[in-house]
Scaffold this motif. Structure first.
Motif, PDB file in Angstrom:
ATOM      1  N   ASP A 128     -33.653  24.166  -9.707  1.00 38.83           N
ATOM      2  CA  ASP A 128     -33.774  23.369 -10.937  1.00 38.83           C
ATOM      3  C   ASP A 128     -32.883  22.136 -10.870  1.00 38.83           C
ATOM      4  O   ASP A 128     -33.278  21.033 -11.284  1.00 38.83           O
ATOM      5  CB  ASP A 128     -33.402  24.221 -12.154  1.00 38.83           C
ATOM      6  CG  ASP A 128     -34.494  25.225 -12.509  1.00 38.83           C
ATOM      7  OD1 ASP A 128     -35.668  24.957 -12.198  1.00 38.83           O
ATOM      8  OD2 ASP A 128     -34.165  26.274 -13.104  1.00 38.83           O
ATOM      9  N   GLN A 129     -31.666  22.311 -10.359  1.00 43.97           N
ATOM     10  CA  GLN A 129     -30.742  21.189 -10.235  1.00 43.97           C
ATOM     11  C   GLN A 129     -31.285  20.140  -9.261  1.00 43.97           C
ATOM     12  O   GLN A 129     -31.180  18.930  -9.495  1.00 43.97           O
ATOM     13  CB  GLN A 129     -29.376  21.689  -9.747  1.00 43.97           C
ATOM     14  CG  GLN A 129     -28.332  20.597  -9.598  1.00 43.97           C
ATOM     15  CD  GLN A 129     -28.135  19.806 -10.882  1.00 43.97           C
ATOM     16  OE1 GLN A 129     -27.854  20.389 -11.921  1.00 43.97           O
ATOM     17  NE2 GLN A 129     -28.309  18.495 -10.819  1.00 43.97           N
ATOM     18  N   LEU A 130     -31.868  20.624  -8.188  1.00 46.11           N
ATOM     19  CA  LEU A 130     -32.428  19.709  -7.193  1.00 46.11           C
ATOM     20  C   LEU A 130     -33.567  18.883  -7.800  1.00 46.11           C
ATOM     21  O   LEU A 130     -33.671  17.673  -7.543  1.00 46.11           O
ATOM     22  CB  LEU A 130     -32.945  20.529  -6.005  1.00 46.11           C
ATOM     23  CG  LEU A 130     -33.078  19.813  -4.659  1.00 46.11           C
ATOM     24  CD1 LEU A 130     -31.772  19.147  -4.254  1.00 46.11           C
ATOM     25  CD2 LEU A 130     -33.514  20.803  -3.595  1.00 46.11           C
ATOM     26  N   ARG A 131     -34.353  19.510  -8.644  1.00 48.10           N
ATOM     27  CA  ARG A 131     -35.429  18.770  -9.317  1.00 48.10           C
ATOM     28  C   ARG A 131     -34.838  17.719 -10.264  1.00 48.10           C
ATOM     29  O   ARG A 131     -35.384  16.624 -10.410  1.00 48.10           O
ATOM     30  CB  ARG A 131     -36.335  19.740 -10.094  1.00 48.10           C
ATOM     31  CG  ARG A 131     -37.273  20.534  -9.220  1.00 48.10           C
ATOM     32  CD  ARG A 131     -38.479  21.014 -10.021  1.00 48.10           C
ATOM     33  NE  ARG A 131     -39.423  21.661  -9.124  1.00 48.10           N
ATOM     34  CZ  ARG A 131     -39.438  22.948  -8.860  1.00 48.10           C
ATOM     35  NH1 ARG A 131     -38.567  23.740  -9.438  1.00 48.10           N
ATOM     36  NH2 ARG A 131     -40.330  23.460  -8.028  1.00 48.10           N
ATOM     37  N   SER A 132     -33.732  18.095 -10.903  1.00 49.40           N
ATOM     38  CA  SER A 132     -33.045  17.136 -11.785  1.00 49.40           C
ATOM     39  C   SER A 132     -32.513  15.943 -10.980  1.00 49.40           C
ATOM     40  O   SER A 132     -32.601  14.792 -11.428  1.00 49.40           O
ATOM     41  CB  SER A 132     -31.900  17.845 -12.518  1.00 49.40           C
ATOM     42  OG  SER A 132     -31.194  16.951 -13.332  1.00 49.40           O
TER      43      SER A 132
END
Length: 558
Positions: free
Chosen positions: A107-111
């Protein structure tokens, strides 16, 4: 009266004082105006002198604000880099140690990707964006493998004993209390039967599988998700059914089977259908809905693919039986098959209620109608077979013929399926199902009566003919009166056939007496003449015997 001189002098002095005050006030006002005028000039000069300083101060303030913005942007960028490094570390460790942290890292990587996509003006944005995408691709590859591993590890075929434990007591193989119940009683007990829901995958694992599926769908790996889930769950479902004894059989296989073998397989099929729909398919639907919740475009097609082959395997056997050669002994198992399809239809409609599964629902409805049609055609076949029965079995004493007992037992057993038959008749005519049942029963009994008429002609003795018909029709009437058939055929039918029995009884008496009476007269006449001769004639015994022989020759036995 004149004004006094002193008063006038005082008035003049006051006026002079006022005038002097006014002159002084004007002077002060003029002085203030002059002073204020000089202030305005001085302020204007001061403003002119300070303007460069103000401009420099504004520039300094703007520069400070720009520096703040730049520092905040730099801080945000550095923060994104920091978050990226943390996410990278978690992803490189893989999902095995801490799956929840791994999902958070994705999720952080997508952010991160979203941030750098929105800040393309940064020189390093393009390179970092590419790095994030490459890392996300690696993360999804590991995630896909983790999803496949978890699903495989916790997807095992269900053993038959586990399935039997979920059934109501009355349907378990070990239950012996149901053996003494009639068919209708067993059907009533099934209406209140309680099934224990089947657990296919541990409940605590379902949220993790759901999160993994969501991530795969968000990453555009929907086809991979579809393939992994379908292949794993479909295979396990088919293995569960095979362990239970389900097998794919063609119409030719069914046609070649001895009746005893086929009858047993049909009984098993009914049991398997109930287990498959109420336990296996229902549980499969539940986990599919939970794991793929939020992926609506995949959920229904995946459930269809998971169950398609298993449903086809079950329904194909039903179709093969329904299309096989008809015979009277198959009627009741056909009715049993029809019953289970009607019983399960509402649950089939629920489980396969979406548009993707329309073909599955239609196949189920088609089988139900096909079984109803086969049963109805079997009624006509049975009626014809009864009327044309040409067995040469002769009942020498005129008692009940085996065909009569067979047909009446058949009819009585038929009425044990009365509720089912009414539903079956409604498939073709919703008007009067009870009237159709009466018509079918009447035709079968009439066919039996016609056949008995033919069989009665095998007797050379007319009395035995009437006795045979009387005994068989009486057996039919008595059996109807003691069964549920009376409620359908009615009292009028019973009374009419009792009169027919009485007619055969009267005929039997008439024919029997017609045969006995001449012999009785002959015997009485012979004895009467003998007595006369012995009493009134003095003749020897030898001569009396001769006379008797002459009498017998004159009056032979009929």
């Amino acid at each position: 009266m004149g004004v006094k001189p002193k008063a006038m002098d005082a008035l003049r002095e006051r006026a002079a004082t006022v005038k002097e005050s006014l002159v002084k006030s004007q002077t002060i006002t003029d002085n203030m105006v002059g002073i204020l005028g000089s202030f305005d000039y001085r302020l204007s000069a001061l403003e002119t002198a300070m303007r460069p300083t103000q401009i420099r101060t504004h520039s300094i303030r703007s520069a400070h604000e720009n520096i703040d913005k730049t520092l905040k942007s730099a801080e945000a960028i550095l923060g994104q880099f920091d978050l990226y490094r943390k996410a990278e570390a978690k992803i490189l460790r893989g999902p095995h140690e801490d799956l929840e942290s791994y999902l958070e890292a994705i999720d952080q990587l997508r952010s991160n990707i979203k941030f750098f996509s929105n800040n393309k003006s940064l020189k390093s944005s393009s390179g970092v964006h590419t790095q994030c995408n490459n890392l996300l691709a690696k993360a999804m590859s590991k995630l896909e493998e983790e999803f496949k591993t978890l699903l495989n590890n916790y997807s095992k075929p269900v053993e038959p004993d586990r399935l039997f434990d979920c059934l109501p007591n009355s349907l378990r193989p070990s239950d012996e209390n149901e053996g003494g119940k009639s068919h209708s009683e067993q059907q009533k007990s099934l209406q209140t039967a309680v099934y224990t829901p089947l657990t296919l995958i541990p409940p605590k694992l379902l949220p993790l599988l759901h999160d993994l599926a969501q991530q795969m769908a968000l990453a555009g790996h929907q086809q991979e998700l579809f393939r992994i889930y379908r292949d794993t769950r479909a295979s396990v479902l088919e293995q569960s059914l095979k362990k239970l004894g389900v097998e794919r059989l063609s119409k030719e296989d069914v046609q070649k089977m001895p009746w005893e073998v086929l009858e047993a397989k049909i009984g098993n099929w009914i049991h398997h259908m109930r287990i498959a729909v109420k336990l296996l398919f229902a549980a499969e639907k539940k986990i599919c809905d939970q794991v793929l919740d939020g992926v609506r475009n995949l959920r229904d097609p995946i459930f269809l693919e998971v169950t398609a082959n298993s449903v086809s395997m079950l329904l194909s056997f039903g179709e093969a039986v329904a299309k096989s050669k008809r015979s009277p002994e198959k009627l009741f198992v056909i009715l049993d098959m029809y019953e289970i399809m009607r019983e399960l239809q509402s649950e089939i409609n629920y489980l396969f209620g979406n548009a993707a599964c329309m073909e599955m629902r239609e196949a189920s409805i088609s089988l139900t109608k096909r079984l109803a049609q086969t049963a109805q055609e079997t009624f006509a076949d049975f009626e014809e077979a009864v009327e044309k029965d040409a067995t040469k079995t002769t009942v020498f004493d005129g008692t009940v013929h085996p065909l009569t007992s067979y047909v009446i037992n058949y009819v009585k057993f038929l009425f044990d399926y009365q509720a089912t038959l009414k539903l079956l008749f409604e498939e073709f005519d919703e008007g009067n199902p009870e009237g159709q049942l009466e018509a079918v029963t009447t035709k079968i009994i009439l066919a039996l009566h016609n056949n008995l008429d033919g069989k009665s002609k095998q007797y050379k003795d007319p009395a035995l003919t009437q006795l045979f018909l009387m005994n068989n029709i009486h057996y039919i009437v008595r059996s109807v009166r003691r069964s549920e058939a009376k409620d359908v055929l009615g009292d009028d039918w019973v009374q009419i056939h009792r009169r027919i029995v009485q007619q055969y009884a009267n005929q039997y008496k008439r024919v029997s007496w017609a045969k006995v009476l001449p012999l009785t007269i002959h015997i009485l006449a012979s004895e009467f003449l003998l007595l006369i001769l012995m009493r009134f004639c003095s003749v020897s015994l030898f001569r009396v015997q001769v006379v008797l022989e002459l009498i017998q020759a004159a009056f032979p036995e009929p």
